[in-house]
Design an enzyme around this catalytic site. Structure first.
Site, short mmCIF file in Angstrom:
data_model
loop_
_atom_site.label_atom_id
_atom_site.label_comp_id
_atom_site.label_asym_id
_atom_site.label_seq_id
_atom_site.Cartn_x
_atom_site.Cartn_y
_atom_site.Cartn_z
N HIS A 262 0.92 -0.84 0.09
CA HIS A 262 -0.04 0.03 -0.40
C HIS A 262 1.27 1.25 -0.35
CE1 HIS A 262 -4.04 -1.79 0.51
NE2 HIS A 262 -3.29 -2.67 1.20
N ASP B 129 3.48 9.72 -1.15
CA ASP B 129 2.63 8.72 0.04
C ASP B 129 2.16 7.57 -1.33
OD1 ASP B 129 -0.14 7.85 1.06
OD2 ASP B 129 -0.35 10.07 1.37
#
Length: 471
Positions: free
Chosen positions: A163, A376
């Protein structure tokens, strides 16, 4: 995913939370989160199994069923949480994989705990998984599980999804246990990443830190007495429950609450919003600095322009996070001291979490959304803002260092390290003509509504189901 195929999800946390009612009775309710929303319907149709920690240390729970899913808790002690989770996962891997924004710490006892806990997860999964099941391992806390599980159960198809970003080989190479991590991930049949750049970084790490060869996205593992085994690395950008969030944001209650929020803030001409976990990767200090300079230069004026920064608490036992909180609060206090009007602060800084309904109303109220992460994996807040704006209004300022920037190209993309560029982009977002805001938002919504979390899960599981198990 093919019909009748059993699915086992392995994640650091179970998808349920234990609650106690006024009479002292305990029950398990579904935890919030896009992953749970996407996978629960699939798992409820079949013999879905979820392996994870129940959320409280020192408890060794028996398997139970909740929300139509068989839960298999993995016990974690206070010692485990200190070393495996707060230590290796979040003070070693997290900063290393996020471009070394803060210095990673390398401690051998943390690594030992990480191996022990990953082994415990693999053993629990091997015990819980039906014959021939698809097993989907989630994220950086469990990078060793694919290989450990394959050694225990060679009948399983094993997928892993990463992720967070996967770093360039020059940074990943700092990790003393780099070979072991690469080997652990290569236990999977399919390894998913957020961006093609992450996929490429991983394949370079395989070539550098293992003896295996790669061709395109395929890693070939030579074996003496058995056929070669192949592993595929591929980008599967994650998303949100787009239609569900859009429907929530369009309810009369949320629309009314959005109007109330602007009124409570003094009905500013421009409302700027930031929503993040309080994490050093999110670029919160950078956007506050840019906003403060715009006020100081007279290019923006408070309270006509108001900035709301929601920073939900995160990993408060880790020193870097406590330091970040102090730094942000000092910055906010200084700007408010210089630029606020009586009862009308220039920055509203809110250090707590809000329910989905309130967040949807915040998104509907905001004229400009600032997503300035320094690095991110994806950033789902950007997608939530877009999903919430069925009115096709609002402007999204989005860091080019987020996974979302690959998909939301009509956003105003920015390098958050470039404070002058960030200031210009904030002004451009405020001054953007309504027709251009609508054009950009319409294009972004088209992508977000189509590529939702269900499609993400379906694409990954279909690819995993088609993979061949080389035993």
């Amino acid at each position: 995913m093919g019909p009748g195929r059993d699915l086992v999800v392995v994640a650091n946390r179970l998808p349920v939370e234990e609650t106690t009612d006024e009479h002292g009775n305990t029950e398990w309710s579904r935890a919030p989160g896009g992953l749970v929303t996407a996978l629960a319907p699939i798992m409820q149709k079949g013999n879905g199994v979820w392996v994870g920690w129940a959320g409280k240390h020192g408890r060794d729970l028996e398997p139970f069923t909740a929300d139509g899913i068989d839960m298999h808790p993995v016990a974690l002690s206070k010692h485990d949480l200190k070393r495996y989770y707060e230590g290796f996962s979040n003070a070693t891997i997290w900063p290393l994989y996020h471009d070394v924004i803060v210095d990673p710490e390398y401690h051998r006892d943390w690594w030992t705990s990480y191996v022990e806990v990953n082994t415990r997860f693999a053993e629990a999964t091997a015990k819980a998984a039906p014959e021939g099941a698809l097993v989907w391992v989630q994220d950086y806390q469990l990078q060793l599980v694919p290989r450990l599980l394959r050694q225990l159960r060679n009948d399983l198809r094993i997928g892993y999804f990463h992720h967070i970003p996967f770093p360039p080989v020059e940074l990943f190479g700092q990790l003393p246990w780099r070979n072991e991590v690469v080997s652990g991930l290569l236990g999977a049949d399919l390894i998913g990443f957020q961006r093609t750049g992450d996929e490429a970084n991983f394949l370079r790490a395989v070539r550098r830190f293992s003896e295996h060869t790669t061709r395109g996205p395929i890693v070939t593992m030579k074996r003496r007495s058995r056929p070669d085994r192949t592993v595929r690395a591929k980008a599967f950008p994650i998303s949100i429950d787009s239609s569900g969030f859009a429907e929530l944001a369009a309810t009369p209650e949320v629309e009314q609450r959005a109007l109330e929020i602007r009124a409570e803030l003094g009905s500013p001409d421009v409302l700027i919003l930031g929503v993040d976990r309080l994490d050093y990767t999110k670029g919160i200090r950078h956007r506050i600095k840019a906003y403060g300079e715009l006020l100081g230069e007279g290019k923006l004026r408070a309270p006509g322009t108001t900035f709301v920064q929601i920073a939900s608490p995160s990993r408060e036992h880790v020193e870097q996070y406590a330091t970040l909180r102090r730094q942000v609060e000092v910055m906010v206090g200084r700007i408010n001291g210089d630029h606020s009007a009586l009862g009308r602060p220039a920055i509203h800084y809110l250090h707590h979490s809000y329910p989905a309904e309130e967040m949807a109303a915040m998104f509907r109220a905001a004229d400009v959304m600032l997503v300035t992460a320094l690095r991110d994996g994806m950033n789902l807040v950007a997608k939530e803002y877009v999903a919430a704006r069925a009115d096709l209004d609002g402007a999204l300022v989005l860091s080019e260092f987020t996974g979302a920037a690959d998909e939301l190209t009509p956003a105003l993309l920015v390098n958050p390290h470039d404070i002058e560029g960030l200031k210009r982009t904030i002004l451009a977002a405020i001054d953007m003509p309504r027709s251009e805001r609508r054009r950009r938002m319409r294009a972004m919504r088209r992508k977000v509504m189509h590529n939702d979390v269900d499609r993400w899960a379906e694409r990954f599981l279909d690819s995993l189901a088609r993979s061949e198990v080389a035993r």
